[in-house]
Design an enzyme around this catalytic site. Sequence first.
Site, short mmCIF file in Angstrom:
data_model
loop_
_atom_site.label_atom_id
_atom_site.label_comp_id
_atom_site.label_asym_id
_atom_site.label_seq_id
_atom_site.Cartn_x
_atom_site.Cartn_y
_atom_site.Cartn_z
N SER A 66 0.80 -1.22 0.00
CA SER A 66 0.00 0.00 0.00
C SER A 66 0.83 1.28 0.00
O SER A 66 0.27 2.37 0.04
CB SER A 66 -0.87 0.00 1.25
OG SER A 66 -0.07 -0.23 2.38
N THR A 204 -1.65 3.35 4.32
CA THR A 204 -0.75 4.47 4.51
C THR A 204 0.18 4.20 5.67
O THR A 204 -0.27 3.69 6.69
CB THR A 204 -1.60 5.72 4.85
OG1 THR A 204 -2.39 6.04 3.72
CG2 THR A 204 -0.73 6.90 5.23
N THR A 222 1.77 7.25 1.00
CA THR A 222 0.79 6.26 0.51
C THR A 222 0.80 6.18 -1.01
O THR A 222 1.23 7.13 -1.69
CB THR A 222 -0.63 6.64 0.98
OG1 THR A 222 -1.53 5.56 0.70
CG2 THR A 222 -1.15 7.88 0.29
N ARG A 232 -6.78 11.26 -8.87
CA ARG A 232 -7.39 11.31 -7.53
C ARG A 232 -6.30 11.47 -6.47
O ARG A 232 -5.26 10.81 -6.48
CB ARG A 232 -8.17 10.02 -7.29
CG ARG A 232 -8.83 9.92 -5.90
CD ARG A 232 -7.97 9.18 -4.90
NE ARG A 232 -8.65 9.01 -3.61
CZ ARG A 232 -8.03 8.61 -2.52
NH1 ARG A 232 -6.75 8.35 -2.53
NH2 ARG A 232 -8.70 8.47 -1.39
N THR A 255 -5.21 7.28 8.71
CA THR A 255 -5.14 6.29 7.64
C THR A 255 -6.57 5.82 7.37
O THR A 255 -7.43 5.91 8.24
CB THR A 255 -4.23 5.10 8.01
OG1 THR A 255 -4.20 4.17 6.93
CG2 THR A 255 -4.69 4.39 9.27
N GLY A 256 -6.79 5.33 6.18
CA GLY A 256 -8.12 4.83 5.85
C GLY A 256 -8.69 5.51 4.62
O GLY A 256 -7.95 6.03 3.78
C1 SD4 Z 1 -5.97 7.66 0.78
N1 SD4 Z 1 -5.79 7.57 3.18
O1 SD4 Z 1 -5.39 7.93 -0.26
C2 SD4 Z 1 -5.14 7.22 1.96
C3 SD4 Z 1 -4.81 5.80 1.81
C4 SD4 Z 1 -5.17 5.01 2.93
O2 SD4 Z 1 -6.48 3.24 3.57
O3 SD4 Z 1 -4.77 5.22 4.04
N2 SD4 Z 1 -6.01 4.07 2.66
O4 SD4 Z 1 -7.18 7.72 0.91
#
Ligand code: SD4
Length: 344
Positions: A66, A204, A222, A232, A255-256
């Site tokens: 990731s 992330t 990330t 995006r 994160t998320g």
């Molecule tokens: C995003 N928050 O690009 C980052 C990636 C991530 O779980 O943490 N995804 O949305």
Amino acid sequence: LNITGLARGLVIWRSSSLPAPLIISTWSFGKRGNDAAWPILARGGSALDAIERACCAIEVDPDVDSVGFGGLPDAAGHVTLDGCIMLSPSRSGSVCAVRRFLHPVSIARQLMEKTPHMMLAGDGADAFAAELGFTPADLLSAEAQDAWRKWRRDHEPVDQSQDQVFKFPRPVDRGSDPTGRGSGRLFSKQPPEREESDWKHHDTIGALAIDSHAVMAGACSTSGTPFKLPGRVGDSPIIGHGLYVDPAHGAAVATGTGELIMGVCGSFAVVECMRRGASPIDAIREVLSRIVNEFQIADHHQVAFIALKPDGTFASAALRSGYKTSVKDGQRNEVIDPELVMMS
Ligand code: SD4
């Protein structure tokens, strides 16, 4: 007060209440980053160097699906990286949609230190890195390319309006692998459980640290959401969304699902709550509640925050189960569960 050293004939007095060095990172794979960064903090080095080292260690790790090399590409098959670094409201740097270089956090740090700007995007960020002498790198691993080919096969024609990008089960962190380092595989099939997607997915590395001079710093890096619409950008490289550091009041990293975090300026909101007197866990609780109130939360959504106060107290909490935090200081080196999981 203790006498801690002499410099140019001056006695330096240090309050014994200064926090001991500490680094906290998202997910169990963050432990690898903490381990890489710890020698810097242990020898009295800077929190800024430490969090950069932690992120770089994860960016080069192909087992982390990731971040950096090994991250999943966008819908057009290109890996694009986002990252940022922050010391204070007036000292931060970020880059997004980097396509030719592996270390967005290091590029962001150079932007912070060498220019009056705070954020560079796309070709401009790549050109800046090239000019500074960063080594170009191919970011697409063979495994990520295979995953993209399979995704294209199953999603032809691509219809982003159907939210295909986000309809993958959320990442699940099962903690340390047999080596005790945290697996980094948040999305791959791991029998016997089938809670995860067939695809490796996005996430992330976010790291917050305090050094022995009581300086706080944060960074995150990330590859964003997998198979995202080209162009995006999520929360991670945007100061106040994926990361915020206010030396007087605290720091937060997220994160998320970036879109949920961005909707409430998540990391800034967590720090603001601490500024008004909330404990780290109450600050995160308030911001997660706001997300729950503002969004229709789906199964595949996840949001987690780490919040750290200047005195070294910290907390982490997640919207849903499956998230872990890695923490290292002079006494411990652990992967821990978040204090709060808001929804089942
Ligand atoms: C995003 N928050 O690009 C980052 C990636 C991530 O779980 O943490 N995804 O949305």
